[in-house]
Motif scaffolding. Structure first.
Motif, PDB file in Angstrom:
ATOM      1  N   GLY A  55      34.240   8.392  -0.230  1.00  0.00           N
ATOM      2  CA  GLY A  55      34.473   7.319   1.085  1.00  0.00           C
ATOM      3  C   GLY A  55      33.755   6.338   1.173  1.00  0.00           C
ATOM      4  O   GLY A  55      32.588   5.874   0.484  1.00  0.00           O
ATOM      5  N   GLU A  56      34.182   5.662   2.004  1.00  0.00           N
ATOM      6  CA  GLU A  56      33.198   4.400   2.201  1.00  0.00           C
ATOM      7  C   GLU A  56      32.994   4.292   3.892  1.00  0.00           C
ATOM      8  O   GLU A  56      33.890   4.886   4.784  1.00  0.00           O
ATOM      9  CB  GLU A  56      34.199   3.031   2.195  1.00  0.00           C
ATOM     10  N   PRO A  57      31.864   3.865   4.327  1.00  0.00           N
ATOM     11  CA  PRO A  57      31.633   3.719   5.973  1.00  0.00           C
ATOM     12  C   PRO A  57      32.477   2.806   6.498  1.00  0.00           C
ATOM     13  O   PRO A  57      32.695   1.539   5.756  1.00  0.00           O
ATOM     14  CB  PRO A  57      30.128   3.573   5.805  1.00  0.00           C
ATOM     15  N   SER A  58      33.056   3.059   7.739  1.00  0.00           N
ATOM     16  CA  SER A  58      33.732   1.955   8.671  1.00  0.00           C
ATOM     17  C   SER A  58      32.558   1.101   9.246  1.00  0.00           C
ATOM     18  O   SER A  58      31.522   1.206   9.043  1.00  0.00           O
ATOM     19  CB  SER A  58      34.420   2.756   9.512  1.00  0.00           C
ATOM     20  N   ALA A  59      33.021   0.400  10.232  1.00  0.00           N
ATOM     21  CA  ALA A  59      31.914  -0.315  10.914  1.00  0.00           C
ATOM     22  C   ALA A  59      31.039   0.465  11.589  1.00  0.00           C
ATOM     23  O   ALA A  59      31.349   1.429  11.981  1.00  0.00           O
ATOM     24  CB  ALA A  59      32.785  -1.137  12.165  1.00  0.00           C
ATOM     25  N   LEU A  60      29.805   0.096  11.601  1.00  0.00           N
ATOM     26  CA  LEU A  60      28.691   0.796  11.917  1.00  0.00           C
ATOM     27  C   LEU A  60      28.244   0.226  13.497  1.00  0.00           C
ATOM     28  O   LEU A  60      28.297  -1.062  13.519  1.00  0.00           O
ATOM     29  CB  LEU A  60      27.507   0.892  10.979  1.00  0.00           C
ATOM     30  N   TYR A  61      27.701   1.278  14.238  1.00  0.00           N
ATOM     31  CA  TYR A  61      27.080   0.567  15.558  1.00  0.00           C
ATOM     32  C   TYR A  61      25.598   1.482  15.542  1.00  0.00           C
ATOM     33  O   TYR A  61      25.483   2.616  15.098  1.00  0.00           O
ATOM     34  CB  TYR A  61      28.112   1.089  16.662  1.00  0.00           C
ATOM     35  N   ALA A  62      24.830   1.059  16.341  1.00  0.00           N
ATOM     36  CA  ALA A  62      23.414   1.499  16.766  1.00  0.00           C
ATOM     37  C   ALA A  62      23.265   1.488  18.121  1.00  0.00           C
ATOM     38  O   ALA A  62      23.521   0.979  18.947  1.00  0.00           O
ATOM     39  CB  ALA A  62      22.472   0.766  16.029  1.00  0.00           C
ATOM     40  N   GLU A  63      22.614   2.841  18.566  1.00  0.00           N
ATOM     41  CA  GLU A  63      22.176   3.032  19.796  1.00  0.00           C
ATOM     42  C   GLU A  63      20.621   2.374  19.825  1.00  0.00           C
ATOM     43  O   GLU A  63      19.872   3.022  19.199  1.00  0.00           O
ATOM     44  CB  GLU A  63      22.288   4.498  20.394  1.00  0.00           C
ATOM     45  N   ILE A  64      20.633   1.614  20.898  1.00  0.00           N
ATOM     46  CA  ILE A  64      18.994   0.835  21.208  1.00  0.00           C
ATOM     47  C   ILE A  64      18.926   0.859  22.740  1.00  0.00           C
ATOM     48  O   ILE A  64      19.733   0.008  23.370  1.00  0.00           O
ATOM     49  CB  ILE A  64      19.005  -0.480  20.544  1.00  0.00           C
ATOM     50  N   ASN A  65      18.040   1.769  23.286  1.00  0.00           N
ATOM     51  CA  ASN A  65      17.654   1.623  24.557  1.00  0.00           C
ATOM     52  C   ASN A  65      18.688   1.994  25.365  1.00  0.00           C
ATOM     53  O   ASN A  65      18.996   1.240  26.435  1.00  0.00           O
ATOM     54  CB  ASN A  65      16.999   0.508  24.826  1.00  0.00           C
ATOM     55  N   SER A  66      19.622   3.016  25.067  1.00  0.00           N
ATOM     56  CA  SER A  66      20.927   3.414  25.652  1.00  0.00           C
ATOM     57  C   SER A  66      21.945   2.575  25.787  1.00  0.00           C
ATOM     58  O   SER A  66      22.731   2.533  26.521  1.00  0.00           O
ATOM     59  CB  SER A  66      20.617   3.962  27.232  1.00  0.00           C
ATOM     60  N   ASN A  67      22.125   1.617  24.817  1.00  0.00           N
ATOM     61  CA  ASN A  67      22.861   0.426  24.608  1.00  0.00           C
ATOM     62  C   ASN A  67      23.516   0.408  23.232  1.00  0.00           C
ATOM     63  O   ASN A  67      22.675   0.696  22.256  1.00  0.00           O
ATOM     64  CB  ASN A  67      22.431  -0.865  24.646  1.00  0.00           C
ATOM     65  N   ILE A  68      24.986   0.334  23.058  1.00  0.00           N
ATOM     66  CA  ILE A  68      25.158   0.258  21.539  1.00  0.00           C
ATOM     67  C   ILE A  68      25.559  -1.037  21.224  1.00  0.00           C
ATOM     68  O   ILE A  68      26.135  -1.947  21.785  1.00  0.00           O
ATOM     69  CB  ILE A  68      26.539   1.000  21.689  1.00  0.00           C
ATOM     70  N   VAL A  69      25.041  -1.298  19.951  1.00  0.00           N
ATOM     71  CA  VAL A  69      25.151  -2.636  19.487  1.00  0.00           C
ATOM     72  C   VAL A  69      25.699  -2.664  18.189  1.00  0.00           C
ATOM     73  O   VAL A  69      25.663  -1.412  17.405  1.00  0.00           O
ATOM     74  CB  VAL A  69      23.816  -3.327  19.364  1.00  0.00           C
ATOM     75  N   PRO A  70      26.385  -3.690  17.667  1.00  0.00           N
ATOM     76  CA  PRO A  70      26.890  -3.539  16.178  1.00  0.00           C
ATOM     77  C   PRO A  70      25.815  -3.655  15.129  1.00  0.00           C
ATOM     78  O   PRO A  70      24.793  -4.273  15.414  1.00  0.00           O
ATOM     79  CB  PRO A  70      27.926  -4.711  15.944  1.00  0.00           C
ATOM     80  N   VAL A  71      26.130  -2.967  13.904  1.00  0.00           N
ATOM     81  CA  VAL A  71      24.992  -3.155  12.607  1.00  0.00           C
ATOM     82  C   VAL A  71      25.689  -4.209  11.804  1.00  0.00           C
ATOM     83  O   VAL A  71      26.650  -4.255  11.572  1.00  0.00           O
ATOM     84  CB  VAL A  71      24.939  -1.754  12.186  1.00  0.00           C
ATOM     85  N   SER A  72      24.578  -5.100  11.327  1.00  0.00           N
ATOM     86  CA  SER A  72      24.998  -6.158  10.384  1.00  0.00           C
ATOM     87  C   SER A  72      25.134  -5.760   8.977  1.00  0.00           C
ATOM     88  O   SER A  72      24.240  -4.871   8.750  1.00  0.00           O
ATOM     89  CB  SER A  72      24.018  -7.252  10.733  1.00  0.00           C
ATOM     90  N   ILE A  73      25.873  -6.266   8.327  1.00  0.00           N
ATOM     91  CA  ILE A  73      26.379  -5.737   7.169  1.00  0.00           C
ATOM     92  C   ILE A  73      25.295  -7.106   6.180  1.00  0.00           C
ATOM     93  O   ILE A  73      25.693  -8.181   6.481  1.00  0.00           O
ATOM     94  CB  ILE A  73      27.543  -6.058   6.554  1.00  0.00           C
ATOM     95  N   ILE A  74      24.539  -6.676   5.280  1.00  0.00           N
ATOM     96  CA  ILE A  74      23.820  -7.966   4.728  1.00  0.00           C
ATOM     97  C   ILE A  74      23.781  -7.725   3.337  1.00  0.00           C
ATOM     98  O   ILE A  74      23.373  -8.449   2.424  1.00  0.00           O
ATOM     99  CB  ILE A  74      22.280  -7.627   5.116  1.00  0.00           C
ATOM    100  N   THR A 104      32.261   8.501  15.638  1.00  0.00           N
ATOM    101  CA  THR A 104      31.156   8.791  16.651  1.00  0.00           C
ATOM    102  C   THR A 104      30.990   7.758  17.651  1.00  0.00           C
ATOM    103  O   THR A 104      30.691   8.016  18.684  1.00  0.00           O
ATOM    104  CB  THR A 104      30.011   9.164  15.804  1.00  0.00           C
ATOM    105  N   TYR A 105      31.548   6.536  17.127  1.00  0.00           N
ATOM    106  CA  TYR A 105      31.381   5.384  18.225  1.00  0.00           C
ATOM    107  C   TYR A 105      32.449   5.531  19.363  1.00  0.00           C
ATOM    108  O   TYR A 105      31.927   5.437  20.615  1.00  0.00           O
ATOM    109  CB  TYR A 105      31.723   4.035  17.483  1.00  0.00           C
ATOM    110  N   GLY A 106      33.531   6.146  19.151  1.00  0.00           N
ATOM    111  CA  GLY A 106      34.452   6.128  20.098  1.00  0.00           C
ATOM    112  C   GLY A 106      34.019   7.422  21.193  1.00  0.00           C
ATOM    113  O   GLY A 106      34.197   7.183  22.184  1.00  0.00           O
ATOM    114  N   ALA A 107      33.418   8.464  20.726  1.00  0.00           N
ATOM    115  CA  ALA A 107      32.649   9.495  21.357  1.00  0.00           C
ATOM    116  C   ALA A 107      31.767   8.756  22.350  1.00  0.00           C
ATOM    117  O   ALA A 107      31.682   9.258  23.559  1.00  0.00           O
ATOM    118  CB  ALA A 107      32.362  10.660  20.642  1.00  0.00           C
ATOM    119  N   ALA A 108      30.930   8.005  22.025  1.00  0.00           N
ATOM    120  CA  ALA A 108      29.678   7.470  22.499  1.00  0.00           C
ATOM    121  C   ALA A 108      30.365   6.616  23.532  1.00  0.00           C
ATOM    122  O   ALA A 108      29.817   6.455  24.688  1.00  0.00           O
ATOM    123  CB  ALA A 108      28.824   6.465  21.531  1.00  0.00           C
ATOM    124  N   ARG A 109      31.342   5.682  23.377  1.00  0.00           N
ATOM    125  CA  ARG A 109      32.029   4.921  24.429  1.00  0.00           C
ATOM    126  C   ARG A 109      32.596   5.735  25.504  1.00  0.00           C
ATOM    127  O   ARG A 109      32.723   5.386  26.635  1.00  0.00           O
ATOM    128  CB  ARG A 109      33.042   3.907  23.689  1.00  0.00           C
TER     129      ARG A 109
END
Length: 166
Positions: A55-74, A104-109
């Motif tokens: 499979g392939e990963p979908s959009a990724l997000y990161a938890e930083i200091n209890s905030n969720i931010v999008p991960v950049s594709i480079i 897992t982002y849905g569960a985190a939100r």
């Protein structure tokens, strides 16, 4: 019959595309600001490569200091997450960055909306960033040291002159 075959082919194509990533393998490299003499913020950057068993990963997000931010594709299977912190509050040591996929982002939100702690939500993968600390300059600034040396030299010069003339 040909329409049914076209629909089945399209469905199979979308199933293959929508297959989620299983058994993620992450290899990461991290960078942090280590000289804080002329900057006011410490930068944290993590570049990581994500490989899936299938499979392939979908959009990724990161938890930083209890905030969720999008991960950049480079690049192909290459991602980056970055943030800054004030030099006064940035602490040295390992920083855990939890990575979330769409599920897992849905569960985190949902946990954030409910006011719950994110530590109860399982992450897709984890990345560790090591910050050894930042150099804030010498304890004594060169200007102060030069002033002190000049005062000591002046004191000895004046006291020596007074002894010679006396």
């Amino acid at each position: 019959m040909s329409n049914l075959l076209k629909i089945a082919t399209c469905f199979a194509f979308f199933v293959v595309l929508c297959e989620s990533c299983t058994s993620p393998q992450i290899t990461s490299t991290s960078f942090t600001t280590q000289d804080a003499t002329i900057v006011s913020n410490i930068a944290y950057i993590s570049d990581f490569t994500l490989k899936c068993a299938s499979g392939e990963p979908s959009a990724l997000y990161a938890e930083i200091n209890s905030n969720i931010v999008p991960v950049s594709i480079i690049g192909q299977n290459q991602y980056q997450v970055s943030w800054t912190e004030d030099t006064k509050t940035a602490s040295s040591g390992n920083r855990l960055v939890r990575i979330f996929d769409e599920e897992t982002y849905g569960a985190a939100r949902k946990a954030l909306r409910a006011g719950e702690d994110l530590s109860g939500v399982a992450s897709f993968a984890d990345v560790v960033i090591n910050h050894p600390g930042a150099y804030n300059g010498p304890w004594l600034k060169s200007e102060l040291l030069a002033t002190l040396v000049s005062l000591v030299v002046t004191y000895f010069a004046i006291s020596f002159k007074l002894k010679v003339t006396a």
